[in-house]
Design a protein around this motif. Sequence first.
Motif, mmCIF file in Angstrom:
data_model
loop_
_atom_site.group_PDB
_atom_site.id
_atom_site.type_symbol
_atom_site.label_atom_id
_atom_site.label_comp_id
_atom_site.label_asym_id
_atom_site.label_seq_id
_atom_site.Cartn_x
_atom_site.Cartn_y
_atom_site.Cartn_z
ATOM 1 N N UNK A 71 -55.236 -13.419 21.860
ATOM 2 C CA UNK A 71 -54.895 -13.335 23.288
ATOM 3 C C UNK A 71 -55.707 -12.229 23.961
ATOM 4 N N UNK A 72 -55.841 -11.097 23.296
ATOM 5 C CA UNK A 72 -56.567 -9.964 23.866
ATOM 6 C C UNK A 72 -58.061 -10.253 24.007
ATOM 7 N N UNK A 73 -58.622 -11.009 23.085
ATOM 8 C CA UNK A 73 -60.062 -11.287 23.091
ATOM 9 C C UNK A 73 -60.473 -12.344 24.109
ATOM 10 N N UNK A 74 -59.563 -13.189 24.516
ATOM 11 C CA UNK A 74 -59.895 -14.334 25.366
ATOM 12 C C UNK A 74 -60.730 -13.924 26.577
ATOM 13 N N UNK A 75 -61.926 -14.528 26.673
ATOM 14 C CA UNK A 75 -62.797 -14.306 27.810
ATOM 15 C C UNK A 75 -63.547 -12.993 27.811
ATOM 16 N N UNK A 76 -63.508 -12.252 26.735
ATOM 17 C CA UNK A 76 -64.161 -10.932 26.691
ATOM 18 C C UNK A 76 -65.362 -10.964 25.744
ATOM 19 N N UNK A 78 -68.699 -8.097 24.136
ATOM 20 C CA UNK A 78 -69.237 -6.752 24.049
ATOM 21 C C UNK A 78 -68.161 -5.699 23.895
ATOM 22 N N UNK A 79 -68.345 -4.583 24.604
ATOM 23 C CA UNK A 79 -67.409 -3.471 24.480
ATOM 24 C C UNK A 79 -66.010 -3.863 24.929
ATOM 25 N N UNK A 80 -65.895 -4.692 25.967
ATOM 26 C CA UNK A 80 -64.565 -5.137 26.409
ATOM 27 C C UNK A 80 -63.828 -5.854 25.282
ATOM 28 N N UNK A 81 -64.546 -6.678 24.539
ATOM 29 C CA UNK A 81 -63.933 -7.388 23.415
ATOM 30 C C UNK A 81 -63.560 -6.419 22.301
ATOM 31 N N UNK A 82 -64.442 -5.480 22.006
ATOM 32 C CA UNK A 82 -64.172 -4.489 20.971
ATOM 33 C C UNK A 82 -62.911 -3.698 21.301
ATOM 34 N N UNK A 83 -62.811 -3.213 22.522
ATOM 35 C CA UNK A 83 -61.655 -2.417 22.937
ATOM 36 C C UNK A 83 -60.385 -3.262 22.921
ATOM 37 N N UNK A 84 -60.464 -4.485 23.423
ATOM 38 C CA UNK A 84 -59.288 -5.359 23.434
ATOM 39 C C UNK A 84 -58.812 -5.664 22.017
ATOM 40 N N UNK A 85 -59.747 -5.977 21.134
ATOM 41 C CA UNK A 85 -59.429 -6.263 19.734
ATOM 42 C C UNK A 85 -58.758 -5.049 19.099
ATOM 43 N N UNK A 86 -59.404 -3.904 19.232
ATOM 44 C CA UNK A 86 -58.905 -2.679 18.601
ATOM 45 C C UNK A 86 -57.539 -2.280 19.149
ATOM 46 N N UNK A 87 -57.362 -2.369 20.445
ATOM 47 C CA UNK A 87 -56.077 -1.992 21.042
ATOM 48 C C UNK A 87 -54.959 -2.947 20.639
ATOM 49 N N UNK A 88 -55.258 -4.236 20.544
ATOM 50 C CA UNK A 88 -54.240 -5.195 20.099
ATOM 51 C C UNK A 88 -53.817 -4.890 18.664
ATOM 52 N N UNK A 89 -54.783 -4.592 17.828
ATOM 53 C CA UNK A 89 -54.536 -4.243 16.428
ATOM 54 C C UNK A 89 -53.667 -2.982 16.344
ATOM 55 N N UNK A 90 -54.079 -1.951 17.067
ATOM 56 C CA UNK A 90 -53.358 -0.672 17.045
ATOM 57 C C UNK A 90 -51.956 -0.822 17.624
ATOM 58 N N UNK A 91 -51.840 -1.528 18.738
ATOM 59 C CA UNK A 91 -50.525 -1.720 19.360
ATOM 60 C C UNK A 91 -49.566 -2.462 18.427
ATOM 61 N N UNK A 92 -50.074 -3.485 17.746
ATOM 62 C CA UNK A 92 -49.239 -4.229 16.803
ATOM 63 C C UNK A 92 -48.745 -3.300 15.699
ATOM 64 N N UNK A 93 -49.643 -2.488 15.176
ATOM 65 C CA UNK A 93 -49.280 -1.572 14.087
ATOM 66 C C UNK A 93 -48.229 -0.560 14.536
#
Length: 188
Positions: A71-76, A78-93
């Motif tokens: 969900x976080x990666x959709x439509x992103x 480069x850096x926007x995708x990296x940040x979205x991916x990382x934040x979703x991972x961290x938030x879940x944890x």
Amino acid sequence: MARARMTDESLVQAAAELADEIGFDNVTVPALARKLGVKDASLYSRLTSARDLRVKIAVLALAEMADKVGEALAGRAGKDALVAFANAYRDYAKQHPGRYAAAQLDLDPATAAASAAMRHSEMTRALLRGYHLSEPDQTDAIRLLGGTFYGYVTLENTGRYDSHPRDVAQSWSRTLDALDALLRNWPA
């Protein structure tokens, strides 16, 4: 009042909630039975072992995490995708520490292949396409991202960063800036 019929899904969901409450390492069949108000034996009709219970929690956690990251990666890109991916991972944890710990469980190859573990790999590869990395650099970058995210989140969740005055969120943001810079300038 009659107890609602227990399904495999409700059993695993209750076990995942228990993992978040008491820690994944503390989840046992007897502890789950107490939470559900049933006898241990009634759970063994649905579980082959304590390992089976732990694997089911891990598979659920991997699917939930993959959904959040997807969900976080959709439509992103480069850096926007990296940040979205990382934040979703961290938030879940942070929101589900027991499930996050379960997602780290070493699964047998067949279970891993049938789980959302492959989706994690595919999403990471999709993220890296924005950085134009080819093999074997892509595999190296996947390992770098995985190790960085896992290490940071694990240290944060265990309170290892609590005693330092630097805000953890600021360090996280700078870590993502550094990863983006590295991925854009991957060494030849």
